[in-house]
Design a protein around this motif. Structure first.
Motif, PDB file in Angstrom:
ATOM      1  N   SER A 204     -16.981  16.581 -13.423  1.00 52.37           N
ATOM      2  CA  SER A 204     -18.186  17.365 -12.877  1.00 52.37           C
ATOM      3  C   SER A 204     -18.672  17.860 -14.082  1.00 52.37           C
TER       4      SER A 204
ATOM      5  N   ASP B 160     -21.624  14.807  -6.938  1.00 59.45           N
ATOM      6  CA  ASP B 160     -20.421  15.452  -7.403  1.00 59.45           C
ATOM      7  C   ASP B 160     -19.589  15.840  -6.206  1.00 59.45           C
ATOM      8  N   GLU B 161     -18.553  14.913  -5.947  1.00 60.84           N
ATOM      9  CA  GLU B 161     -17.728  15.182  -4.831  1.00 60.84           C
ATOM     10  C   GLU B 161     -18.500  15.454  -3.475  1.00 60.84           C
TER      11      GLU B 161
HETATM   12 MG   LIG Z   1     -15.485  19.084  -9.849  1.00 60.42          MG
END
Ligand SMILES: [Mg+2]
Ligand SMILES: Nc1ncnc2c1ncn2[C@@H]1O[C@H](COP(=O)(O)OP(=O)(O)O)[C@@H](O)[C@H]1O
Lengths: 408, 252
Positions: B51, B171-172
């Motif tokens: 991240s 991000d995910e």
């Molecule tokens: Mg992360």
């Protein structure tokens, strides 16, 4: 479940069994929770009723012994005392009813002034406390922690006795641009409208309407072309410019009644009495510290993800604050803000301590003392604060429900 | 799969990128070049700095050493450059981060109107088009709280696309979703990929990686440990840590 148990007591098929269970018919009424709570409520109410009755009866008897008749007739009688500041014409020959009006208006004035200043100051301080700038955020923290924790009465005394009363006498007034500051207050020239001033007022209203039209037009144009128009600055220009031009053209039809030193005091102009200034400063500064805390809490309640999403979309800090953070923070801030407004209004009755002629000082003070009509005066005064509080909360609840609605 | 889409223009360049949180060295000498149209999948254990790395690209996080260049614009102190880069880079978050006080449509038009100065009519037309693409045009007037997680994430994707970004960061995007909603979001992402968007996705959806990725990057301890095209990456991982990670992920 409980019905099973109580039924067993009445079981007709139970027979005349010897080891008879203890009789479980209806419980004694003081053991029945419902009846018991009803009983307590009735007892409490009668006790309360009795207390109130005795107080009122006692007061009435006392009043009667002192030869004071009850009722509101006293309101039409001549008051016979002067009031230091009045928004409506008032003389010693005015009635007690007028003292109520004068006090009420002075209370509303200080409440509105206080709410206005405390809100602006509070929002600025709340945002400042969260600033990335170390100095700004520390300064705001120190302000909040200091003024929140010093008793309000002390702050009122500070502004009144330590700051304003120590100013020079009228003869040695400090002068700034035709205004005077001394221990009798802040004296400014009074505007006096002359022929043709109506035109200027007219121009002002035209400018107001014009600004409104412009803001609508610019919104339309934005929707069509995307161009943004500096609505705020243009409106400001109109609202200031049009009346100003008309003012010049019609030969400046506004006289100024300049204050002049006559003997030991000033004649003419408008005097803002030191009691009002002290009370206003103290109430605003004190309440702003609390408002700052609720604003800070409101802003913190908006999740960090919201700011990040706005930032990632390319929005500036100011736009993020305006479109994302403040609208969401307001929903959290409004309820505690309402109670700060109510506190400020109620706290304004500390006016009595320095002699600002608010409702409590004038009406529940001097008028009550002179007439002795305690019940009527106190009831009227209480009714005023209750009404003001209800009006404030109703307005704030309406505003709150409006911004809550946008959520869903 | 879509390898042929990549052109030679560099969209994202990270050179010797280093970042610290206080004493903690979170990114260590990251080097990465992403060409226009390339799709990169980034995986690695939790806390490995995935991240943090992609958040440095649009300056949600500040880096202390190294260079970042996005679409030819160097990311430096100049606020103008940062603004320019953010206009080129869209980002989708794990928790959607939609604006709860605004309708879906308003979520989508806010930035185009106030950042790109687009006429509202045009912004709304474009937003509707994109909501169509993520298959929820009928939800336009609802508030985010009235939508399912999968729908919210698709709105978030549409909201980013409304700024016409050249690069998309994810991000995910599916890890906060219930299993039955993962597919609808991945489908939208796959479609976006086939249309030639440059994408950097932090995700553990290995199926997605195999379908669309040009390269898969494995990060651990703040470093890029391994980088390969998907077939080689999954079938022939070089590093022990990659092998361990893949064995843990693919067990399920
Ligand atoms: Mg992360
Ligand atoms: N704001 C922060 N302050 C301090 N440490 C942080 C912060 N954000 C992340 N970290 C640490 O940096 C490391 C990398 O975090 P992150 O990039 O979120 O990892 P990943 O996304 O790979 O799970 C983690 O060890 C995390 O604890």
């Amino acid at each position: 479940m409980s019905s099973d148990i109580s039924n067993s007591g009445h079981n007709p098929e139970g027979g005349p069994a010897k080891p008879k269970a203890p009789p479980q018919n209806k419980p004694k009424f003081w053991n029945d929770p419902k009846k018991r709570s009803l009983l307590f409520q009735v007892l409490l109410l009668s006790a309360l009723g009795f207390v109130f009755y005795s107080i009122i009866d006692n007061t009435l008897t006392n009043l009667e012994q002192r030869g004071i008749t009850t009722g509101f007739d006293f309101l039409t009688e001549e008051a016979g005392f002067g009031i230091a500041m009045s928004l409506v014409p008032y003389t010693e020959a005015s009635s007690y009813g007028m003292t109520f009006i004068v006090g009420l208006m002075n209370t509303i004035l200080i409440a509105l002034m206080g709410i206005f200043a405390a809100t602006i100051l509070g929002f600025l301080l709340g945002v400042a406390r969260l600033s990335d700038n170390w100095l700004i955020s520390k300064a705001s923290t120190i302000y909040i922690e200091t003024f929140r924790n010093i008793p309000l009465l002390l702050q009122i005394f500070f502004w009144y006795y330590a700051v304003l009363r120590t100013l020079p006498h009228p003869r040695q007034s400090m002068e700034f641009f035709g205004t005077f500051l001394n221990n009798r207050g802040f004296i400014v020239p009074a505007p006096v409208a002359e022929d043709g001033f109506g035109l200027v007022l007219f121009g002002f209203f035209v400018a107001l309407i014009g600004s409104w039209l412009i803001s609508r037009w610019s919104k339309k144009r934005q929707e069509l072309t995307g161009q943004q128009f500096p609505v705020f600055w243009v409106s400001l220009g109109l609202i200031v410019g049009i009346p100003l031009v008309l003012f010049m053209l019609s030969g400046m039809p506004l006289g100024l009644d300049h204050p002049e030193l006559k003997g030991f005091n000033f004649k003419g102009g408008i005097t803002v009495i030191p009691e009002l200034i002290a009370l206003w400063f103290a109430l605003s500064i004190y309440t702003a510290a609390f408002i700052a805390e609720t604003v800070r809490a409101g802003i913190l309640a908006v999740s960090h993800g919201q700011t990040e999403a706005a930032t990632a979309l390319g929005m500036s800090k100011a736009k993020t604050l305006r479109f994302i953070v403040i609208p969401q923070a307001l929903r959290v801030v409004i309820p505690p803000l309402t109670s700060q407004y109510l506190n400020l209004t109620k706290n304004s009755s500390l006016a009595t301590a320095i002699g600002y002629p608010d409702l409590v000082n004038v009406f529940a003070g001097t008028t009550l003392n002179q007439t002795g009509q305690a019940i009527e005066v106190i009831a009227m005064t209480m009714a005023v604060y209750l009404t003001l509080s209800l009006l404030t909360s109703t307005f704030m609840n309406w505003y709150n429900s409006r911004i809550q609605l946008t959520e869903r | 799969m879509s390898h042929s889409q990549a052109s030679d223009k560099l969209m994202v360049e990270l050179r010797d990128l280093n970042k610290w949180y206080g004493e903690f060295h979170v990114l260590k000498n990251i080097n990465l070049e992403v060409k226009q149209g390339e799709k990169i999948v980034i995986c690695g254990p939790s806390g490995s700095g995935k991240s943090t790395m992609i958040r440095c690209i649009n300056h949600l996080e500040e880096h202390q050493k190294g260079d970042i260049v996005v679409s030819g614009i160097p990311l430096n102190e100049d606020i103008k450059n940062i603004e320019a880069i953010r206009k080129e880079v869209g980002m989708v978050f794990q928790h959607f981060n939609l604006f709860p006080h605004l309708t879906v449509l308003e979520n989508c038009v806010l930035a185009p109107i106030w950042v790109k100065k687009m006429p509202r009519k045009e912004a709304e037309a474009q937003a509707m088009e994109l909501l169509e693409r993520v298959k929820i045009p009928d939800q336009a007037l609802k508030y985010p709280g009235q939508l399912s997680g999968g729908q919210q994430q698709r709105v978030a994707i549409a909201r980013s696309l409304c700024m016409n970004p050249d690069v998309m960061l994810f991000d995910e995007p599916t890890s906060a979703l219930d299993p039955e909603m993962i597919k609808e979001v991945l489908d939208v992402m796959i479609e976006l990929a086939t249309e030639g968007m440059t994408m950097l996705c932090v995700t553990h959806e290995m199926g997605f990686a195999k379908t669309v990725a040009d390269r898969v990057i494995f990060m651990d301890g703040g470093q890029i440990v391994e980088e390969n095209e998907p077939h080689e990456f999954f079938n022939n991982p070089q590093h022990e840590r990659t092998q361990l990670f893949l064995s843990q992920i693919l067990q399920h």
